[in-house]
Motif scaffolding. Sequence first.
Motif, PDB file in Angstrom:
ATOM      1  N   MET A 171      67.369  77.416 -52.975  1.00  0.00           N
ATOM      2  CA  MET A 171      66.918  77.112 -53.658  1.00  0.00           C
ATOM      3  C   MET A 171      66.466  76.710 -55.462  1.00  0.00           C
ATOM      4  O   MET A 171      66.305  78.933 -55.775  1.00  0.00           O
ATOM      5  CB  MET A 171      65.060  76.458 -53.081  1.00  0.00           C
ATOM      6  N   GLN A 172      66.193  76.158 -56.657  1.00  0.00           N
ATOM      7  CA  GLN A 172      66.352  76.828 -58.006  1.00  0.00           C
ATOM      8  C   GLN A 172      64.941  76.233 -58.358  1.00  0.00           C
ATOM      9  O   GLN A 172      64.222  75.478 -57.148  1.00  0.00           O
ATOM     10  CB  GLN A 172      67.122  75.939 -58.449  1.00  0.00           C
ATOM     11  N   TYR A 173      64.033  76.794 -58.993  1.00  0.00           N
ATOM     12  CA  TYR A 173      62.987  76.193 -60.196  1.00  0.00           C
ATOM     13  C   TYR A 173      63.695  76.438 -61.093  1.00  0.00           C
ATOM     14  O   TYR A 173      63.828  77.483 -61.591  1.00  0.00           O
ATOM     15  CB  TYR A 173      61.544  76.449 -59.345  1.00  0.00           C
ATOM     16  N   THR A 174      62.725  75.766 -62.679  1.00  0.00           N
ATOM     17  CA  THR A 174      62.886  75.918 -63.243  1.00  0.00           C
ATOM     18  C   THR A 174      61.706  75.306 -63.982  1.00  0.00           C
ATOM     19  O   THR A 174      61.328  74.612 -63.755  1.00  0.00           O
ATOM     20  CB  THR A 174      63.829  75.408 -63.966  1.00  0.00           C
ATOM     21  N   VAL A 175      61.409  76.239 -65.759  1.00  0.00           N
ATOM     22  CA  VAL A 175      60.097  75.654 -65.540  1.00  0.00           C
ATOM     23  C   VAL A 175      60.645  75.350 -67.687  1.00  0.00           C
ATOM     24  O   VAL A 175      61.835  76.319 -68.358  1.00  0.00           O
ATOM     25  CB  VAL A 175      59.537  77.360 -66.516  1.00  0.00           C
ATOM     26  N   TYR A 176      60.752  73.991 -67.908  1.00  0.00           N
ATOM     27  CA  TYR A 176      61.083  73.193 -69.420  1.00  0.00           C
ATOM     28  C   TYR A 176      60.143  73.237 -70.131  1.00  0.00           C
ATOM     29  O   TYR A 176      58.610  73.120 -69.701  1.00  0.00           O
ATOM     30  CB  TYR A 176      61.786  72.605 -68.564  1.00  0.00           C
ATOM     31  N   GLY A 177      60.235  72.710 -71.144  1.00  0.00           N
ATOM     32  CA  GLY A 177      59.811  72.746 -72.430  1.00  0.00           C
ATOM     33  C   GLY A 177      58.327  73.528 -72.563  1.00  0.00           C
ATOM     34  O   GLY A 177      57.921  72.444 -73.457  1.00  0.00           O
TER      35      GLY A 177
ATOM     36  N   LEU B 199      60.887  75.911 -75.596  1.00  0.00           N
ATOM     37  CA  LEU B 199      62.038  76.846 -75.271  1.00  0.00           C
ATOM     38  C   LEU B 199      62.129  76.308 -73.356  1.00  0.00           C
ATOM     39  O   LEU B 199      61.009  75.877 -73.007  1.00  0.00           O
ATOM     40  CB  LEU B 199      60.934  78.221 -74.891  1.00  0.00           C
ATOM     41  N   ILE B 200      63.538  76.972 -73.336  1.00  0.00           N
ATOM     42  CA  ILE B 200      63.378  75.890 -72.263  1.00  0.00           C
ATOM     43  C   ILE B 200      64.101  77.806 -71.121  1.00  0.00           C
ATOM     44  O   ILE B 200      64.620  77.912 -71.657  1.00  0.00           O
ATOM     45  CB  ILE B 200      64.381  75.021 -72.087  1.00  0.00           C
ATOM     46  N   VAL B 201      63.627  78.258 -70.066  1.00  0.00           N
ATOM     47  CA  VAL B 201      63.933  78.992 -68.816  1.00  0.00           C
ATOM     48  C   VAL B 201      64.034  78.126 -67.867  1.00  0.00           C
ATOM     49  O   VAL B 201      64.340  77.584 -67.321  1.00  0.00           O
ATOM     50  CB  VAL B 201      63.493  80.120 -68.316  1.00  0.00           C
ATOM     51  N   SER B 202      65.669  78.288 -66.945  1.00  0.00           N
ATOM     52  CA  SER B 202      66.301  77.989 -66.101  1.00  0.00           C
ATOM     53  C   SER B 202      66.875  79.232 -65.333  1.00  0.00           C
ATOM     54  O   SER B 202      67.531  79.718 -65.859  1.00  0.00           O
ATOM     55  CB  SER B 202      67.359  77.034 -66.624  1.00  0.00           C
TER      56      SER B 202
ATOM     57  N   PHE C  41      75.103  77.220 -66.889  1.00  0.00           N
ATOM     58  CA  PHE C  41      75.139  76.194 -68.024  1.00  0.00           C
ATOM     59  C   PHE C  41      76.172  74.855 -67.204  1.00  0.00           C
ATOM     60  O   PHE C  41      75.951  74.349 -68.593  1.00  0.00           O
ATOM     61  CB  PHE C  41      75.361  77.269 -68.914  1.00  0.00           C
TER      62      PHE C  41
ATOM     63  N   HIS D  35      77.252  67.323 -63.080  1.00  0.00           N
ATOM     64  CA  HIS D  35      76.287  65.720 -63.563  1.00  0.00           C
ATOM     65  C   HIS D  35      75.596  65.348 -64.632  1.00  0.00           C
ATOM     66  O   HIS D  35      75.791  64.337 -64.618  1.00  0.00           O
ATOM     67  CB  HIS D  35      74.703  66.558 -63.066  1.00  0.00           C
ATOM     68  N   ASN D  36      75.360  66.213 -65.769  1.00  0.00           N
ATOM     69  CA  ASN D  36      75.694  65.901 -66.776  1.00  0.00           C
ATOM     70  C   ASN D  36      76.749  65.009 -67.560  1.00  0.00           C
ATOM     71  O   ASN D  36      76.599  64.317 -68.482  1.00  0.00           O
ATOM     72  CB  ASN D  36      74.969  66.714 -67.993  1.00  0.00           C
TER      73      ASN D  36
ATOM     74  N   ALA E  68      68.127  82.180 -67.967  1.00  0.00           N
ATOM     75  CA  ALA E  68      68.258  82.677 -68.891  1.00  0.00           C
ATOM     76  C   ALA E  68      67.980  80.173 -70.190  1.00  0.00           C
ATOM     77  O   ALA E  68      67.456  80.428 -69.780  1.00  0.00           O
ATOM     78  CB  ALA E  68      69.700  81.622 -68.864  1.00  0.00           C
TER      79      ALA E  68
ATOM     80  N   SER F 153      68.830  77.786 -72.050  1.00  0.00           N
ATOM     81  CA  SER F 153      69.218  76.284 -72.659  1.00  0.00           C
ATOM     82  C   SER F 153      68.612  75.613 -73.779  1.00  0.00           C
ATOM     83  O   SER F 153      67.371  75.869 -74.144  1.00  0.00           O
ATOM     84  CB  SER F 153      69.666  75.594 -70.681  1.00  0.00           C
TER      85      SER F 153
ATOM     86  N   TRP G 193      64.717  67.016 -57.094  1.00  0.00           N
ATOM     87  CA  TRP G 193      63.832  67.881 -57.816  1.00  0.00           C
ATOM     88  C   TRP G 193      62.754  66.987 -58.129  1.00  0.00           C
ATOM     89  O   TRP G 193      62.124  65.599 -58.175  1.00  0.00           O
ATOM     90  CB  TRP G 193      64.727  67.872 -59.105  1.00  0.00           C
TER      91      TRP G 193
ATOM     92  N   LYS H 240      55.444  71.377 -66.951  1.00  0.00           N
ATOM     93  CA  LYS H 240      56.091  71.393 -67.339  1.00  0.00           C
ATOM     94  C   LYS H 240      57.279  72.523 -66.371  1.00  0.00           C
ATOM     95  O   LYS H 240      57.950  73.230 -66.724  1.00  0.00           O
ATOM     96  CB  LYS H 240      56.452  72.135 -68.542  1.00  0.00           C
ATOM     97  N   VAL H 241      56.981  72.270 -64.702  1.00  0.00           N
ATOM     98  CA  VAL H 241      58.115  72.974 -63.560  1.00  0.00           C
ATOM     99  C   VAL H 241      59.009  71.592 -63.072  1.00  0.00           C
ATOM    100  O   VAL H 241      57.833  70.924 -62.370  1.00  0.00           O
ATOM    101  CB  VAL H 241      57.132  73.932 -62.737  1.00  0.00           C
ATOM    102  N   LYS H 242      59.945  72.462 -62.205  1.00  0.00           N
ATOM    103  CA  LYS H 242      60.051  71.239 -61.838  1.00  0.00           C
ATOM    104  C   LYS H 242      60.930  72.459 -60.232  1.00  0.00           C
ATOM    105  O   LYS H 242      61.163  73.836 -61.051  1.00  0.00           O
ATOM    106  CB  LYS H 242      61.853  70.705 -62.328  1.00  0.00           C
ATOM    107  N   ALA H 243      60.909  72.054 -58.859  1.00  0.00           N
ATOM    108  CA  ALA H 243      61.595  72.756 -57.935  1.00  0.00           C
ATOM    109  C   ALA H 243      62.347  71.862 -56.864  1.00  0.00           C
ATOM    110  O   ALA H 243      62.487  70.566 -56.951  1.00  0.00           O
ATOM    111  CB  ALA H 243      60.516  73.722 -57.490  1.00  0.00           C
ATOM    112  N   GLU H 244      63.137  72.033 -56.589  1.00  0.00           N
ATOM    113  CA  GLU H 244      64.493  71.583 -55.757  1.00  0.00           C
ATOM    114  C   GLU H 244      63.514  71.168 -54.323  1.00  0.00           C
ATOM    115  O   GLU H 244      63.110  71.984 -53.618  1.00  0.00           O
ATOM    116  CB  GLU H 244      65.547  72.074 -55.010  1.00  0.00           C
TER     117      GLU H 244
END
Lengths: 130, 250
Positions: free
Chosen positions: A1-7, A11-14, A18, A22-23, B123, B125, B188, B195-199
């Motif tokens: 499972m993934q999670y992401t801090v965005y915005g 700075l976006i770290v993911s 890449f 879908h995009n 990483a 993006s 998601w 500003k966090v997202k998770a599956e």
Amino acid sequence: MQYTVYGHKNLIVSTAGFMDFHNWRTQFRKGLLEFVVLALLEHGQQHGYQMVQTLKKIQSLEIREGNVYPILARLQTDGLIRSKQEFSENGPPRKYFRLTQKGKTTLAEMGRHWELITQGVHTIRKGAYV
Amino acid sequence: MNSGDKIWDSVKSEYLRQIETALSKLGHTQRSEILEDVNFHLEQRYSELTDEQKNWENYQAIITDMGPPSDYADLLQTNQPPKHTRPAMKTVIIAVVTLIAIAVILIAVPQILRPAQTSFPLAISDELPHPFENDPRIVGRWESVDFVKRIEDFQPGIKLWQGELFLKQVVFTPSGGTSIGNTWTNGWIYDNKDKVKAEYKITEFDGRSYLFFPWLSGDVTIRGMKPRYYVLEKKGESRRGTQINREEQK
């Protein structure tokens, strides 16, 4: 499972990769929808609801019913189509769309380009250039 | 144009309002035309329903068929800027180099401050991947049955969490909203404040649907820890979905 801090602070770290299919698919569909809508109108004027019913039959387009309206708005702004209200005895007036001369010319160019692209991609996938 | 059906008028009005919000940066003429066309289309769909089919679930199905409000703005955007506003190549290069330099500096500072126990590789993006894609499975009301550290820890019928479950229930609306302030897209859950997202994950056990809802606490949003999961069981369709979405949009 993934999670992401965005915005965060621009700075976006993911943790995701890449390559986002879908995009890519979203962008591909967007360009294709304009071509398809113009191609539909090549056969005569239509109203939005009628066009949606036809486009829904092409499952690979994955069109949602509302998608056609912003496309029509943009094509009209770009001068490729025009609209007019036509009164009906059976219900409220409907807005019909048709190609302009500029739209016909653009559609013809798109069609030529589409043929070239599909032939080229097909050739590449068959390994002809490897 | 109102049908006289209050529930349908309410569902339709809410959807049109969301489209109007999504298109707020457009000129008035273009926005009005799109809204008028969509309204006409919705009324056409409604007129094709039989009396037996006129219910909240079918109204929501129509809205789902129309697509999310974000689609309208997305499909109106072009990738090519107008010629008269296109910047000179030299200006573009300078801007890109400056942004890269700023990005490098901003990466270095959080890396130093981040706690050592963060175990996820990072990483950079340049894009925010936020299209909305519907997941009909998640739409509706869910009630909590457990809270687990890992998804594989869950056992149907056995509550592992000893204390009270803070999150009692969540309602997911077809337009990407929830009853607790998060938003969602296919696969998601988003916490837009931090500003966090998770599956999320949905599985079936013995004919029942279970949602593994990532709990985006401060440990996740600030300290970069992995989220734990509320386990929720699917209940009957919510009739308050539209109302809840309107409240969470305010």
